[in-house]
Write an enzyme that holds these catalytic residues in place. Sequence first.
Site, PDB file in Angstrom:
ATOM      1  N   ARG A 108       0.857  -1.183   0.000  1.00 59.28           N
ATOM      2  CA  ARG A 108       0.000   0.000   0.000  1.00 59.28           C
ATOM      3  C   ARG A 108       0.892   1.231   0.000  1.00 59.28           C
ATOM      4  O   ARG A 108       1.867   1.305   0.757  1.00 59.28           O
ATOM      5  CB  ARG A 108      -0.933   0.028   1.215  1.00 59.28           C
ATOM      6  CG  ARG A 108      -2.111  -0.917   1.126  1.00 59.28           C
ATOM      7  CD  ARG A 108      -3.087  -0.467   0.052  1.00 59.28           C
ATOM      8  NE  ARG A 108      -4.255  -1.315  -0.038  1.00 59.28           N
ATOM      9  CZ  ARG A 108      -4.360  -2.379  -0.838  1.00 59.28           C
ATOM     10  NH1 ARG A 108      -3.320  -2.744  -1.571  1.00 59.28           N
ATOM     11  NH2 ARG A 108      -5.474  -3.071  -0.895  1.00 59.28           N
ATOM     12  N   GLU A 140      -3.631   7.142  -6.382  1.00 57.51           N
ATOM     13  CA  GLU A 140      -3.569   6.387  -7.629  1.00 57.51           C
ATOM     14  C   GLU A 140      -4.777   6.739  -8.499  1.00 57.51           C
ATOM     15  O   GLU A 140      -5.910   6.530  -8.071  1.00 57.51           O
ATOM     16  CB  GLU A 140      -3.557   4.882  -7.337  1.00 57.51           C
ATOM     17  CG  GLU A 140      -2.335   4.446  -6.550  1.00 57.51           C
ATOM     18  CD  GLU A 140      -2.334   2.968  -6.183  1.00 57.51           C
ATOM     19  OE1 GLU A 140      -1.343   2.497  -5.630  1.00 57.51           O
ATOM     20  OE2 GLU A 140      -3.355   2.283  -6.451  1.00 57.51           O
ATOM     21  N   HIS A 168       0.119  -0.379 -10.006  1.00 59.68           N
ATOM     22  CA  HIS A 168      -0.637  -1.261  -9.101  1.00 59.68           C
ATOM     23  C   HIS A 168      -1.040  -2.537  -9.842  1.00 59.68           C
ATOM     24  O   HIS A 168      -2.201  -2.940  -9.879  1.00 59.68           O
ATOM     25  CB  HIS A 168      -1.869  -0.548  -8.543  1.00 59.68           C
ATOM     26  CG  HIS A 168      -2.310  -1.127  -7.223  1.00 59.68           C
ATOM     27  ND1 HIS A 168      -2.836  -0.356  -6.212  1.00 59.68           N
ATOM     28  CD2 HIS A 168      -2.309  -2.404  -6.752  1.00 59.68           C
ATOM     29  CE1 HIS A 168      -3.149  -1.130  -5.176  1.00 59.68           C
ATOM     30  NE2 HIS A 168      -2.835  -2.382  -5.497  1.00 59.68           N
TER      31      HIS A 168
END
Length: 326
Positions: free
Chosen positions: A235, A264, A283
């Site tokens: 994270r 993000e 990600h």
Amino acid sequence: MPRHKLVMAARTFADVEIEREHLRDDDVEVVLAPLETPAEIAAATAGADGVIVTVDPLPAASIAAFAPTVRVIGRAGIGLDAIDLDAAAGRGVGVVHVPDYATEEVATHAFALILALQRRLLAGDALARRDYGAWRELTPVAPLSEQTAAVVGLGRIGRATAALLAPLFGRVLGYDPLVTEAPEGVELAGSLDALLAAADVVTLHLPLTPETTALIDAPQLRVMKRGALLVNVSRGGLIDQPALARALHDGEIAGAGLDVLVAEPPAAGDPILSAPNVLLSPHFGWYSTAAERRARTMTVDAMLDYLAGGELRGGRVALDGRSAVS
């Protein structure tokens, strides 16, 4: 009418074909719908039994907008930091997730980032296109057998990453305050600072909680070696991102590999985008074709198990908003 209706946030996946194919004999309807505003949520969840999300946050205001029929949230992924578990518990809504759907993929991605940074592949690619014979600009590079890798967080993915690192690195350290017995090939460090001071490579494998937010901040970055590398596939909030950008600019550490960011996608002016020696991926560490299918099918299976009042498959647990994550 279908036995159950599950509503998937529109930004979760492009379609619900995998869910429909998987559930074709179960009389379950799965639909895509926008779930960004309370009004959208109220309309989309009317008559629904469950809500499926990945990246979409579910703060208290969103959960308060659920139709009264909603009994379960399915997080098609691992982390639960974007879901207000207390708000869910207050409404009697269970939360299920799939903490084991992409262990191999995330560990492999962390390993790939480590190798790419350590072998200076991005800089090497740019140099080969500009001045092929100038390879000495990439030096020095130490052999892995002379370096120490460090894994912060020794859950499923941390242990899988350590298993990949152990055959190549001279030493693998681990730190996890909840772990008292080291995995094979790993030495437990007595403290986070001791681990950071000894490591040439640090890789993070932790959930985002109030205790782990900005775990790696300016003081911790100063503890690290100037030649050290930092990798994060968990994270973005585990790292004080502006502090990391400053540390990279100032040469306090040598590089960072980040599959996750605090925001993000990042804003155009985010300092991390202009920091030197940063390798980014979007990600994506969780992904393989098989992992996507597992995330989606395991999530709906867990939701249906919960709705049926039975035991969840694979030893998983439904959270009541206050339980520990298994």
